[in-house]
Design an enzyme around this catalytic site. Structure first.
Site, PDB file in Angstrom:
ATOM      1  N   HIS A   1     -51.619   0.180  -1.787  1.00  0.00           N
ATOM      2  CA  HIS A   1     -51.073   0.005  -0.443  1.00  0.00           C
ATOM      3  C   HIS A   1     -52.128   0.308   0.623  1.00  0.00           C
ATOM      4  CE1 HIS A   1     -48.124   0.023   2.822  1.00  0.00           C
ATOM      5  NE2 HIS A   1     -48.640   1.175   3.223  1.00  0.00           N
TER       6      HIS A   1
ATOM      7  N   CYS B   1      15.747   0.692  -1.622  1.00  0.00           N
ATOM      8  CA  CYS B   1      15.790   1.439  -2.884  1.00  0.00           C
ATOM      9  C   CYS B   1      15.639   2.918  -2.562  1.00  0.00           C
ATOM     10  CB  CYS B   1      14.710   0.962  -3.856  1.00  0.00           C
ATOM     11  SG  CYS B   1      13.025   1.317  -3.321  1.00  0.00           S
TER      12      CYS B   1
ATOM     13  N   CYS C   1      10.089  -4.146  13.814  1.00  0.00           N
ATOM     14  CA  CYS C   1      11.513  -3.832  13.935  1.00  0.00           C
ATOM     15  C   CYS C   1      11.880  -2.452  13.436  1.00  0.00           C
ATOM     16  CB  CYS C   1      12.339  -4.880  13.193  1.00  0.00           C
ATOM     17  SG  CYS C   1      12.103  -4.837  11.394  1.00  0.00           S
TER      18      CYS C   1
ATOM     19  N   CYS D   1       9.319  -0.014   0.658  1.00  0.00           N
ATOM     20  CA  CYS D   1       8.321   0.526  -0.267  1.00  0.00           C
ATOM     21  C   CYS D   1       7.234  -0.514  -0.508  1.00  0.00           C
ATOM     22  CB  CYS D   1       8.973   0.913  -1.595  1.00  0.00           C
ATOM     23  SG  CYS D   1       9.817  -0.432  -2.438  1.00  0.00           S
TER      24      CYS D   1
ATOM     25  N   HIS E   1       7.505 -10.552   9.978  1.00  0.00           N
ATOM     26  CA  HIS E   1       6.949  -9.439  10.757  1.00  0.00           C
ATOM     27  C   HIS E   1       5.681  -8.975  10.041  1.00  0.00           C
ATOM     28  CE1 HIS E   1      11.259  -8.435  12.372  1.00  0.00           C
ATOM     29  NE2 HIS E   1      10.775  -9.584  12.837  1.00  0.00           N
TER      30      HIS E   1
ATOM     31  N   CYS F   1      -1.779  -5.858   7.347  1.00  0.00           N
ATOM     32  CA  CYS F   1      -1.266  -7.105   7.913  1.00  0.00           C
ATOM     33  C   CYS F   1      -0.943  -8.053   6.760  1.00  0.00           C
ATOM     34  CB  CYS F   1      -2.292  -7.754   8.850  1.00  0.00           C
ATOM     35  SG  CYS F   1      -1.738  -9.331   9.528  1.00  0.00           S
TER      36      CYS F   1
ATOM     37  N   CYS G   1      -2.508 -11.599   7.291  1.00  0.00           N
ATOM     38  CA  CYS G   1      -3.921 -11.700   6.898  1.00  0.00           C
ATOM     39  C   CYS G   1      -4.145 -11.274   5.458  1.00  0.00           C
ATOM     40  CB  CYS G   1      -4.793 -10.846   7.819  1.00  0.00           C
ATOM     41  SG  CYS G   1      -4.723 -11.300   9.565  1.00  0.00           S
TER      42      CYS G   1
ATOM     43  N   CYS H   1     -21.028  -1.299 -10.446  1.00  0.00           N
ATOM     44  CA  CYS H   1     -21.040  -1.565 -11.887  1.00  0.00           C
ATOM     45  C   CYS H   1     -21.111  -3.058 -12.181  1.00  0.00           C
ATOM     46  CB  CYS H   1     -19.823  -0.943 -12.556  1.00  0.00           C
ATOM     47  SG  CYS H   1     -18.245  -1.406 -11.807  1.00  0.00           S
TER      48      CYS H   1
ATOM     49  N   HIS I   1     -13.562  -1.449 -13.369  1.00  0.00           N
ATOM     50  CA  HIS I   1     -14.914  -1.099 -13.807  1.00  0.00           C
ATOM     51  C   HIS I   1     -15.457  -2.181 -14.734  1.00  0.00           C
ATOM     52  CE1 HIS I   1     -18.206   1.654 -14.372  1.00  0.00           C
ATOM     53  NE2 HIS I   1     -18.049   1.674 -15.679  1.00  0.00           N
TER      54      HIS I   1
END
Length: 831
Positions: A58, A196, A208, A213, A236, A255, A258, A329, A781
């Protein structure tokens, strides 16, 4: 001996904030600051080099005369004597750790004008105020390695148009089950899902106030997907995960529109609409990022046999491990596989010094050739394949950890390689989990681009990627007039779909990580999957150029040439509930792990009894008006968007529907030319044509065309799939646009001749396979199993070796046979 140049050191500028400081490791080999001789940091350009070999080179190439020799020593107690014990980490994340916490550094300024071989040490130079300031600035600046790691586990999450334009329809405190209002003093909020009885993994709709869940998550977090069901019923889009909200306004925001994690800058205001004060909330659940990190850290392929006996770790040339940089990995498994191939070993395991003396790049860290030779030396020389050093007394977490640290390798850290190869790529430049097959294609593309820069002819002996390349003959036959058209494409792999035939469970229950039922699938022979691609026919609608009109054509694919190394990609991922999900479908390999291709797999071109389809006529001088998705146009115009904007949005998204077009509109509202009428004469040109949708590109790629060709065809035909297929068969010589993500083909194939055909039948034997363990493409993995001749053993003694990041062990036959069935990439060498 005194130095007469010492006064000029103080004139050197300090490193800038954006400048890479390679003070941890040599940029041309894996010698680092922990080595006995340390590392030489150039005080002019801040390149790192080993003292014995690359520092003198170098200095000779750059005429930069001064370096800072840095040696790092680990502290016995893990921290400075006057420092209190570190606080308990409250968040599961890898944070930037200060060097002085665990290590101390010995630094010495050297002058290479006085001693051009070893550099003259100037131990008293640091006492000079200006020189000392330069040294301190060099040591305190963020190193190049740390720049690559500092955001390793933190996702870059941004707002979207749905969070920025959220409209709420509730404006009062909402009741939990039983009619009791939320108490702002409580940290847990609502009781359970509205549909549930689940009390964890709960998502609050910010439109709203519905509480649903989530879906089952890695790490055993249960869920029935009622939050997703609410979105599908109401549209929504935005929900927040309860238990992740902090007084600072941090929270998990998702979202559904999206299908991604987002940020809500007004989360405190939006929650106050339901009577929730973020100042009174405490984080009680792990965020999605934390769960993913925890999941990826926990995933590990077994390093023991069925009877509990540990696999034997191995050391030496060709069996060096790679440290996990954080979700890296996928890269490690690909690198271990390609550097196990003779072509890559011959091409890149050469003298680093020879190239370093003639390298035309100003910094080795910016040179692909330098980094590939560095990787080859690191993986193949055996110099770094040594047992991990024991940590000092007081470190580690028990005898088991101490044993692991002694037993397995430290592994080399390919930070510089990843930074360079992934530079500018939207996915690989991040520290998220990525796809191994896509990275292999990206690496091949990077190497070929670099070869063109160096004037290396693709397909020559100096092009290691040529071992993957083969010709694939594409045949199209009109279903009406039976005329045919042939073309030859170059590819680097064969992607095969693996049919998912669900197996009925008999008195047996298996569960996923989330605790639910796990589907079991029938085994599928690999040759059956290959035959569906190479011997089968597929129908498609297209317009016959011979005047038959819109007809059903038949396409076929055959080998036009055979590669030295055949990569087979077993596609086992499906989109389930908007989440890319991996299906564990067992794949059966042929006897002796050999693939045999006879004459029926070879494409022979136009036959005497076949009549070719005519070429397309000359293009019309009048610009063609593109086809617009009228349903999407009506929906967008009904929302109040001007027609010219609607036309541009449908074209830009490839006519795939109103939803994609609306997202494009929101993202381009501020474009200065958004209301300029479309110049139809430019539609189809790369400068002004529509952006092909990923779905269309995948459909054409599955037919055997490259992504570059698919993009070009879709642009030339305004996103019309029928016309795109016709265009592709009409322009067999056009290889399309250059693309950094072309994962399936040689991007310079027009000048690449077909290699001579080997004697039939052609046989391939399994050399390596890459396996993936985990529920989706974004987690889990990757490991590689490779047949390796350890320490010069003969072919008969070659054994399967498991490369699991830095852990390298002999694998027993039973575990190998089981994992072969669930592999993701198969790599066969031609016999």
């Amino acid at each position: 001996m005194s130095c007469t140049h010492i006064s000029t050191i103080s004139l050197l500028p300090h490193p800038k904030l954006s400048q890479q400081v390679h003070r941890e490791e040599c940029t041309q080999c894996f010698t680092n600051q922990d080595a006995p001789q340390g590392i030489e940091l150039c005080l002019t350009c801040f390149n790192g080099a080993c003292p014995q070999q690359h520092a003198p080179i170098h200095v000779h190439r750059t005429s930069h005369p001064f370096t800072l020799n840095i040696k790092r020593l680990q502290r016995q107690n893990g921290r400075p004597d006057d420092q209190e014990p570190p606080p308990k980490i409250a968040k599961l994340a890898i944070q930037e750790e200060k060097e002085e916490t665990k290590y101390k550094h010995i630094t010495t300024v050297k002058c290479w004008l006085c001693d051009p071989v070893l550099g003259l040490p100037l131990p008293d130079a640091i006492t000079d105020q200006k020189i000392g300031a330069l040294v301190n600035a060099s040591m305190s600046s963020m190193s190049s390695a740390r720049q690559s790691e500092v955001k390793a586990w933190e996702e870059e999450i941004a707002p979207c148009e749905h969070t920025l334009t959220l409209q709420q329809i509730a404006s009062s405190p909402i009741a939990e089950s039983g009619g009791q209002l939320i108490d702002n003093r409580e940290t847990t909020g609502l009781a359970h899902c509205d549909d549930c009885l689940l009390t964890q993994n709960l998502w609050l709709c910010l439109t709203c106030g519905n509480l649903g869940c989530g879906r089952k998550q890695f790490g055993g977090l249960d869920g029935n997907g009622h939050g997703l069901g609410h979105f599908e019923a109401t549209n929504h889009p935005i929900s927040v995960k309860l238990g992740t909200i902090t007084p600072e306004g941090d929270a998990d925001i998702y979202c559904y529109q999206c299908n991604d994690a987002k940020v809500d800058p007004e989360i405190a205001l939006h929650l106050s609409n339901f009577g929730i004060n973020v100042q009174n909330l405490t984080k009680t659940e792990k965020s999605m990022t934390e769960l993913q990190i925890e999941h990826n850290l926990k995933y590990d392929f077994s390093l023991t046999t069925e009877d509990g006996k540990a696999f034997d770790p191995i050391f030496g040339p060709g069996v060096t491990g790679l440290s996990n940089l954080g979700n890296s990995c996928y890269m490690a498994s690909v690198l271990q596989t390609v550097f196990a191939l003779p072509a890559f070993q011959t091409r890149y395991h050469r003298s680093i010094t020879e190239h370093a003396q003639n390298c035309t790049y100003p910094f080795p860290a910016e040179c692909v050739e330098c980094q590939m030779r560095k990787m080859a030396d690191g993986l193949l020389s055996g110099q770094y394949s040594v047992p991990r050093r024991s940590s000092p007394q007081g470190q580690g977490d028990g005898g088991q950890q101490q044993q692991l640290q002694i037993k397995f390798q430290e592994g080399i850290r390919p930070i510089g390689f990843k930074t360079l190869v992934a530079k500018g790529h939207a996915e690989f430049a991040t520290m998220k989990q990525q796809d191994a097959e896509e990275f292999l294609g990206h690496l091949i593309d990077v190497l070929r681009r670099d070869a063109r820069k160096q004037g290396v002819h693709l397909g020559s002996r100096d092009d290691a990627t040529a071992v993957f390349s083969f010709g694939l003959e594409q045949r199209l036959q009109c279903g009406n007039c039976s005329r045919v058209r042939y073309r030859v494409d170059f590819a680097d792999k064969i992607s095969v779909s693996v049919p998912a035939l669900e197996k009925k469970q008999m008195n047996e229950e298996t569960t996923t990580d989330g605790g639910g039922d796990k589907k079991s699938f029938e085994s599928v022979p690999l040759m059956l999957c290959l035959d569906s691609v190479l011997l089968g026919q597929e129908g498609l609608e297209y317009t016959c150029p011979a005047g038959c009109g819109n007809v059903i054509g038949l396409t076929q694919s055959r080998f036009k040439s055979f590669p030295d190394v055949l990569v087979v990609h077993a596609k086992k991922f499906q989109l389930i509930s908007w989440v890319p999900t991996k299906l564990e479908i067992p794949v059966l390999l042929p006897p002796a792990d050999e693939l045999v291709f006879g004459e029926q797999y070879l494409g022979k071109g136009l036959q005497p009894n076949e009549e070719p389809l005519p070429d397309d006529g000359p293009p019309s001088t009048a610009p063609a008006v593109p086809i617009f998705d009228e349903d999407a146009m009506m929906q967008l115009e009904g929302m109040g968007f001007p027609r010219v904007r609607c036309e541009k949005a449908t074209l830009a998204t490839g006519n795939v529907g109103a939803e994609a077009a609306m997202e494009w509109l929101f993202a381009h509202m501020d474009d200065p030319n958004i209301d300029v009428p479309i110049d139809y004469s430019k539609v189809g040109k790369s400068a002004g044509g529509p952006e092909p949708s990923p779905e269309q590109i995948v459909m054409l790629s599955d037919m055997g065309f490259t992504p570059s060709q698919a993009k070009k065809a879709l642009r030339e035909t305004a996103g019309n799939m029928e016309r795109a297929v016709e265009w592709l068969f009409s322009h067999p010589e056009d290889m399309g646009e250059d693309s950094s993500s072309a994962t399936n083909a040689n991007t310079n194939t027009e000048s690449t001749p077909l290699p001579p055909l080997p004697e039939l039948p052609v046989r391939y034997r399994l050399k390596a396979f890459i396996s993936h363990k985990g529920p989706s493409v974004h987690s889990g993995h990757y490991v590689a199993h490779i047949k390796v001749k350890v320490n010069g053993e003969g072919d008969a003694q070659a054994r399967w070796v498991l490369f699991n990041d830095e852990k390298v062990v002999h694998a027993d036959d039973e575990s190998v046979d089981a994992l072969k069935r669930l592999a993701y990439l198969y790599v066969f060498e031609r016999v």
